[in-house]
Design a protein around this motif. Structure first.
Motif, PDB file in Angstrom:
ATOM      1  N   GLU A 133      54.859  81.679  30.531  1.00  0.00           N
ATOM      2  CA  GLU A 133      56.167  81.217  30.996  1.00  0.00           C
ATOM      3  C   GLU A 133      57.197  82.334  30.952  1.00  0.00           C
ATOM      4  O   GLU A 133      58.000  82.506  31.892  1.00  0.00           O
ATOM      5  CB  GLU A 133      56.626  80.026  30.157  1.00  0.00           C
ATOM      6  CG  GLU A 133      58.030  79.515  30.472  1.00  0.00           C
ATOM      7  CD  GLU A 133      58.208  79.017  31.895  1.00  0.00           C
ATOM      8  OE1 GLU A 133      59.368  78.771  32.291  1.00  0.00           O
ATOM      9  OE2 GLU A 133      57.200  78.889  32.638  1.00  0.00           O
ATOM     10  N   ILE A 134      57.208  83.128  29.876  1.00  0.00           N
ATOM     11  CA  ILE A 134      58.149  84.257  29.790  1.00  0.00           C
ATOM     12  C   ILE A 134      57.870  85.249  30.916  1.00  0.00           C
ATOM     13  O   ILE A 134      58.797  85.746  31.567  1.00  0.00           O
ATOM     14  CB  ILE A 134      58.048  84.950  28.411  1.00  0.00           C
ATOM     15  CG1 ILE A 134      58.527  84.006  27.311  1.00  0.00           C
ATOM     16  CG2 ILE A 134      58.876  86.235  28.396  1.00  0.00           C
ATOM     17  CD1 ILE A 134      58.298  84.530  25.896  1.00  0.00           C
ATOM     18  N   LEU A 135      56.588  85.514  31.153  1.00  0.00           N
ATOM     19  CA  LEU A 135      56.228  86.448  32.224  1.00  0.00           C
ATOM     20  C   LEU A 135      56.654  85.897  33.584  1.00  0.00           C
ATOM     21  O   LEU A 135      57.134  86.640  34.444  1.00  0.00           O
ATOM     22  CB  LEU A 135      54.717  86.707  32.202  1.00  0.00           C
ATOM     23  CG  LEU A 135      54.211  87.738  33.217  1.00  0.00           C
ATOM     24  CD1 LEU A 135      54.819  89.110  32.932  1.00  0.00           C
ATOM     25  CD2 LEU A 135      52.686  87.817  33.187  1.00  0.00           C
ATOM     26  N   ARG A 136      56.496  84.599  33.780  1.00  0.00           N
ATOM     27  CA  ARG A 136      56.919  83.993  35.051  1.00  0.00           C
ATOM     28  C   ARG A 136      58.419  84.147  35.266  1.00  0.00           C
ATOM     29  O   ARG A 136      58.873  84.539  36.347  1.00  0.00           O
ATOM     30  CB  ARG A 136      56.551  82.502  35.064  1.00  0.00           C
ATOM     31  CG  ARG A 136      56.879  81.796  36.383  1.00  0.00           C
ATOM     32  CD  ARG A 136      56.836  80.295  36.244  1.00  0.00           C
ATOM     33  NE  ARG A 136      57.911  79.790  35.395  1.00  0.00           N
ATOM     34  CZ  ARG A 136      59.174  79.642  35.806  1.00  0.00           C
ATOM     35  NH1 ARG A 136      59.542  79.977  37.043  1.00  0.00           N
ATOM     36  NH2 ARG A 136      60.095  79.167  34.972  1.00  0.00           N
ATOM     37  N   ILE A 137      59.210  83.864  34.231  1.00  0.00           N
ATOM     38  CA  ILE A 137      60.668  84.014  34.327  1.00  0.00           C
ATOM     39  C   ILE A 137      61.033  85.454  34.687  1.00  0.00           C
ATOM     40  O   ILE A 137      61.909  85.712  35.514  1.00  0.00           O
ATOM     41  CB  ILE A 137      61.332  83.605  32.996  1.00  0.00           C
ATOM     42  CG1 ILE A 137      61.140  82.105  32.744  1.00  0.00           C
ATOM     43  CG2 ILE A 137      62.817  83.957  32.996  1.00  0.00           C
ATOM     44  CD1 ILE A 137      61.546  81.660  31.347  1.00  0.00           C
ATOM     45  N   PHE A 138      60.329  86.394  34.053  1.00  0.00           N
ATOM     46  CA  PHE A 138      60.585  87.806  34.322  1.00  0.00           C
ATOM     47  C   PHE A 138      60.171  88.184  35.741  1.00  0.00           C
ATOM     48  O   PHE A 138      60.943  88.815  36.478  1.00  0.00           O
ATOM     49  CB  PHE A 138      59.816  88.656  33.299  1.00  0.00           C
ATOM     50  CG  PHE A 138      59.823  90.134  33.598  1.00  0.00           C
ATOM     51  CD1 PHE A 138      60.988  90.880  33.465  1.00  0.00           C
ATOM     52  CD2 PHE A 138      58.660  90.779  33.999  1.00  0.00           C
ATOM     53  CE1 PHE A 138      60.996  92.239  33.740  1.00  0.00           C
ATOM     54  CE2 PHE A 138      58.656  92.139  34.279  1.00  0.00           C
ATOM     55  CZ  PHE A 138      59.828  92.868  34.144  1.00  0.00           C
ATOM     56  N   MET A 139      58.982  87.799  36.132  1.00  0.00           N
ATOM     57  CA  MET A 139      58.457  88.195  37.446  1.00  0.00           C
ATOM     58  C   MET A 139      59.261  87.586  38.595  1.00  0.00           C
ATOM     59  O   MET A 139      59.472  88.215  39.623  1.00  0.00           O
ATOM     60  CB  MET A 139      56.985  87.776  37.564  1.00  0.00           C
ATOM     61  CG  MET A 139      56.061  88.501  36.591  1.00  0.00           C
ATOM     62  SD  MET A 139      55.761  90.214  37.056  1.00  0.00           S
ATOM     63  CE  MET A 139      54.629  89.997  38.426  1.00  0.00           C
ATOM     64  N   GLU A 140      59.726  86.366  38.400  1.00  0.00           N
ATOM     65  CA  GLU A 140      60.477  85.686  39.464  1.00  0.00           C
ATOM     66  C   GLU A 140      61.967  85.992  39.415  1.00  0.00           C
ATOM     67  O   GLU A 140      62.730  85.543  40.270  1.00  0.00           O
ATOM     68  CB  GLU A 140      60.248  84.174  39.372  1.00  0.00           C
ATOM     69  CG  GLU A 140      58.800  83.771  39.657  1.00  0.00           C
ATOM     70  CD  GLU A 140      58.587  82.262  39.594  1.00  0.00           C
ATOM     71  OE1 GLU A 140      59.599  81.529  39.442  1.00  0.00           O
ATOM     72  OE2 GLU A 140      57.431  81.815  39.687  1.00  0.00           O
ATOM     73  N   MET A 141      62.389  86.757  38.404  1.00  0.00           N
ATOM     74  CA  MET A 141      63.810  87.047  38.206  1.00  0.00           C
ATOM     75  C   MET A 141      64.629  85.760  38.265  1.00  0.00           C
ATOM     76  O   MET A 141      65.688  85.697  38.890  1.00  0.00           O
ATOM     77  CB  MET A 141      64.319  88.052  39.242  1.00  0.00           C
ATOM     78  CG  MET A 141      63.928  89.493  38.946  1.00  0.00           C
ATOM     79  SD  MET A 141      64.699  90.677  40.060  1.00  0.00           S
ATOM     80  CE  MET A 141      66.395  90.682  39.457  1.00  0.00           C
ATOM     81  N   ASP A 168      51.673  92.451  29.171  1.00  0.00           N
ATOM     82  CA  ASP A 168      51.938  91.688  30.395  1.00  0.00           C
ATOM     83  C   ASP A 168      53.155  92.248  31.133  1.00  0.00           C
ATOM     84  O   ASP A 168      53.136  92.428  32.358  1.00  0.00           O
ATOM     85  CB  ASP A 168      52.206  90.211  30.054  1.00  0.00           C
ATOM     86  CG  ASP A 168      50.953  89.461  29.638  1.00  0.00           C
ATOM     87  OD1 ASP A 168      49.854  89.897  30.021  1.00  0.00           O
ATOM     88  OD2 ASP A 168      51.083  88.450  28.927  1.00  0.00           O
ATOM     89  N   LEU A 169      54.222  92.521  30.389  1.00  0.00           N
ATOM     90  CA  LEU A 169      55.468  92.992  30.993  1.00  0.00           C
ATOM     91  C   LEU A 169      55.321  94.375  31.605  1.00  0.00           C
ATOM     92  O   LEU A 169      56.003  94.713  32.576  1.00  0.00           O
ATOM     93  CB  LEU A 169      56.579  93.002  29.933  1.00  0.00           C
ATOM     94  CG  LEU A 169      56.972  91.632  29.366  1.00  0.00           C
ATOM     95  CD1 LEU A 169      57.807  91.789  28.105  1.00  0.00           C
ATOM     96  CD2 LEU A 169      57.738  90.821  30.409  1.00  0.00           C
ATOM     97  N   VAL A 170      54.423  95.174  31.039  1.00  0.00           N
ATOM     98  CA  VAL A 170      54.205  96.522  31.563  1.00  0.00           C
ATOM     99  C   VAL A 170      53.308  96.509  32.797  1.00  0.00           C
ATOM    100  O   VAL A 170      53.601  97.165  33.804  1.00  0.00           O
ATOM    101  CB  VAL A 170      53.595  97.431  30.468  1.00  0.00           C
ATOM    102  CG1 VAL A 170      53.013  98.701  31.076  1.00  0.00           C
ATOM    103  CG2 VAL A 170      54.667  97.814  29.454  1.00  0.00           C
ATOM    104  N   PHE A 171      52.217  95.757  32.736  1.00  0.00           N
ATOM    105  CA  PHE A 171      51.207  95.865  33.790  1.00  0.00           C
ATOM    106  C   PHE A 171      51.341  94.842  34.924  1.00  0.00           C
ATOM    107  O   PHE A 171      51.027  95.156  36.072  1.00  0.00           O
ATOM    108  CB  PHE A 171      49.801  95.752  33.177  1.00  0.00           C
ATOM    109  CG  PHE A 171      49.432  96.930  32.325  1.00  0.00           C
ATOM    110  CD1 PHE A 171      49.143  98.151  32.897  1.00  0.00           C
ATOM    111  CD2 PHE A 171      49.383  96.814  30.948  1.00  0.00           C
ATOM    112  CE1 PHE A 171      48.810  99.255  32.122  1.00  0.00           C
ATOM    113  CE2 PHE A 171      49.047  97.900  30.153  1.00  0.00           C
ATOM    114  CZ  PHE A 171      48.765  99.129  30.741  1.00  0.00           C
ATOM    115  N   ALA A 172      51.767  93.616  34.604  1.00  0.00           N
ATOM    116  CA  ALA A 172      51.798  92.566  35.635  1.00  0.00           C
ATOM    117  C   ALA A 172      52.628  92.944  36.865  1.00  0.00           C
ATOM    118  O   ALA A 172      52.201  92.685  38.002  1.00  0.00           O
ATOM    119  CB  ALA A 172      52.304  91.255  35.034  1.00  0.00           C
TER     120      ALA A 172
END
Length: 669
Positions: free
Chosen positions: A473-481, A210-214
């Motif tokens: 949720e982790i991906l959301r936190i990452f994507m939204e900084m 997720d962290l690589v591709f999203a």
């Protein structure tokens, strides 16, 4: 293939071990037979339909005297592999004598193409044939694998010749890969001591993908991409990466293909990874899995990749690799040595007891620079990569290079007990050499240590997992900084510091009456010269000033150097010796890059008020980098108020009131 069919195949194959191997093999060794036999049966099933074509082609090639037959035979088989023996696996079940069965089975195995031979060799499967023959179970194992109860073929099995009703559905490449992965998982659970070395939990891999591709999902084009894992184990990360990219492409209507590359040093796990590729029909991909150490025998030295995911070994010695590379001090590999813009060489060789950062540097060296996406990396490390090593050490220099090159997007702290063979804390590093504008010059730290879902049953050390909701949720936190209690964003400079050496002057007092051993002087004349010089000293020669004393003696510097240890003593009230520091007073101070005014202001504010004679030895100043999650996410325990403590004490007094009297009364009675 639905889950019910998939589970029934896995259960059946798993049952073969209990039915045939019990009492012959210890439970931890079942995999030595079951995994290679699963591979053999799948390959056999895929080749059944073209068996006669392969035999006809071989006859033609033999008649023509052609020796390099494999390309033509594989072409006849319609696969990236083939078997040129006269047998199919089911042909061997009619052998009455076990020795005949052994001979024919070995001939059958010898008929496989070189790419399959390598897999069998790394599995060390031929070592098992004698054991199974002696125990008279080889025939039973083969019969189980060709049982009409299961279908490992890519073609369906029909109820009758009319082929109108399917009895057993076809097992496509993806389904076979899933079955094989599930078998590996079950064997890993049975043998948890080594599971974590070669297998990263699926939930962690999913998050890494997720962290690589999203972040670049909307930038995927109609193109061919590449993905690499330099410590690929059984190839699970490559498989998930492939699935994730293909799913994204389907969602965005893009036509993409992905080439998978990996390298693995453990023979069995290498064989599993390569076999998995063949079982999924990815013959070309199987050729991209290299065997050997990525550090000392990099088989992808000239390649660059779009995406890289890895879980390298941590806390594991790489001393053998260092020796193969010429010795730690003489390693010149450009993956681990770089030159900064000012021409300074930055050596990033860590201590030989832990080589995990070398795998990250290996990935960085393979990043694409001339594409719009650049390269993206997700890699799992333990805490050592964050803070081990003083300024100027290989570990610190590696962090310096990664951060000053602005490659680190985020680091995510995972919960403890997420992996099978270790309970320690782990971290996912996310790197990119084409950061989006808002991330440039910044690093996001995410504390996901409390974001976990408990397992109903422990798997080795693993007692928790990331549910799909937690990953989202982790991906959301990452994507939204997002900045919050569990997510903080810092400028790169926040993690850098100067390690400065603060010196204080050497101060000596002279004691002329002290004895100097004869051995200090090279001969009697030299001692006489010294004594005459002392006798002629002016009476006002200061004994608390070595510089003035030495000048007054008019002796040569070499002689003074020899006698000084015997006639002097450190004295803080004496005058400083010019240019000489007192090593006992030497100190090292850490000055953050963010300190207002830098080193000069630090000395003025923090040192000189207490040691006015101190100075910085600029030649010894080192630059260091470290990342401390504890520093940024530490939550102090709130102390109880004095009022609450006194209240509890009073309550205890009331509860124990009269207890002493009862005890004494009981003793008297």
């Amino acid at each position: 293939m639905d889950n019910q069919v998939h589970n029934s195949i896995v259960s059946f194959i798993w049952g073969i071990a209990d039915d045939c191997l019990r009492d012959i093999y210890v439970r931890g060794k079942y995999r030595d037979v079951i995994l290679p036999m699963t591979v053999i049966r799948r390959l056999d099933a895929m080749l059944e339909g073209t068996k006669q074509s392969v035999l006809d082609m071989k006859k033609t090639l033999d008649a023509a005297g052609i020796t390099n037959q494999w390309p033509a035979l594989c072409n006849a088989a319609g696969q990236a592999f083939c078997n040129a023996s006269p047998f199919r696996l089911r042909d061997l079940t009619s052998r009455a004598k076990k020795q005949t069965l052994k001979t024919d089975f070995e001939a059958y195995l010898d008929g496989f193409s070189p790419n399959v031979q390598e897999i069998l060799e790394k599995f060390k499967f031929r070592n098992q044939i004698d054991t199974m023959t002696d125990a008279d179970i080889l025939g039973a194992v083969i019969e189980k694998f060709i049982s009409p109860t299961i279908n490992l073929s890519p073609e369906p099995v029909y109820k009758d010749d009319t082929k109108e009703e399917i009895r057993l559905p076809a097992l496509d490449n993806h389904g076979m890969g899933t079955v094989f992965e599930e078998l590996i998982r079950k064997f890993n659970e049975e043998n948890n001591e080594e599971a974590g070395e070669h297998w990263t939990p699926r939930d962690v891999v999913e998050l890494m993908a997720d962290l690589v591709f999203a972040p670049i999902a909307d930038q995927i084009m109609d193109a061919t991409y590449s993905c690499y894992d330099g410590a690929c184990g059984t190839g699970g990360m490559l498989t998930v990466a492939q699935e994730r990219l293909m799913t994204l492409a389907e969602q965005t209507g893009k036509q993409v293909s992905i080439h998978l590359f990996g390298q693995e040093i453990n023979p069995e796990t290498y064989a599993i990874a390569k076999a998995d590729m063949l079982l999924k029909g990815d013959g070309d991909q199987a050729e991209h899995i290299g065997f050997g150490s990525t550090l000392s025998n990099d088989q992808n030295a000239t390649r660059q990749f779009d995406f890289m995911l890895s879980n390298p070994p941590y806390g594991k010695s790489w001393k053998t690799d260092a020796e193969k590379m010429g010795g730690k001090k003489d390693i010149l590999d450009t993956r681990f040595n770089v030159y900064l813009e000012n021409g300074e060489q930055l050596v990033m060789i860590p201590r030989t007891s832990d080589g995990q950062l070398l795998f990250l540097l290996n990935n960085v060296a393979k990043m694409k620079k001339d594409t719009s996406l650049g390269s993206r990396i997700a890699e799992v490390h333990n805490g050592s990569s964050l803070f081990t090593g003083d300024a100027g050490s290989g570990e610190s220099n590696a962090r310096r290079y990664l951060i000053e090159s602005d490659l680190v997007e985020a680091i995510i702290a995972l919960p403890e007990n997420m992996f099978y063979n270790t309970g320690i804390g782990t971290y996912i590093w996310v790197l990119s050499n084409k950061k989006e504008e808002r991330r440039k010059g910044k690093i996001q730290l995410i504390d996901a240590t409390t974001m976990k879902s408990p397992l109903r049953k422990n798997m080795g050390k693993k007692n928790c997992e990331f549910s799909e909701e937690i990953r989202t949720e982790i991906l959301r936190i990452f994507m939204e900084m997002e900045e919050s209690e569990v997510s903080r964003i810092f400028n790169n400079e926040e993690f850098g510091y100067w390690a400065i050496t603060v010196e204080r002057p050497l101060r000596l007092r002279v004691f002329l009456e002290r004895h100097i051993p004869d051995s200090v002087f090279k001969n009697a004349d030299e001692r006489a010269d010294y004594e005459r010089a002392i006798d002629r000293l002016p009476k006002d020669t200061p004994l608390d000033n070595w510089e003035a004393f030495a000048k007054a003696t008019k002796l040569k510097a070499a002689l003074l150097k020899k006698v000084r240890p015997y006639i002097t003593e450190k004295d803080r009230s004496a005058q400083p010796v010019e240019g000489e520091p007192d090593t006992d007073l030497r100190d090292t101070e850490i000055v953050p890059f963010t300190y207002d005014g830098g080193i000069e202001a630090f000395m003025k504010n923090e040192v000189l008020p207490y040691a006015p004679d101190a100075w910085v030895d600029d030649k010894k100043t080192q630059i260091g980098y470290e990342i401390s999650f504890t520093k940024y996410f530490y939550k102090p325990v709130e102390l109880r108020s004095l009022k609450d403590i006194l209240s509890d004490l009073k309550t205890l007094e009331k509860e124990t009131d009269g207890m002493m009297a009862e005890i004494i009364g009981g003793l008297e009675g």
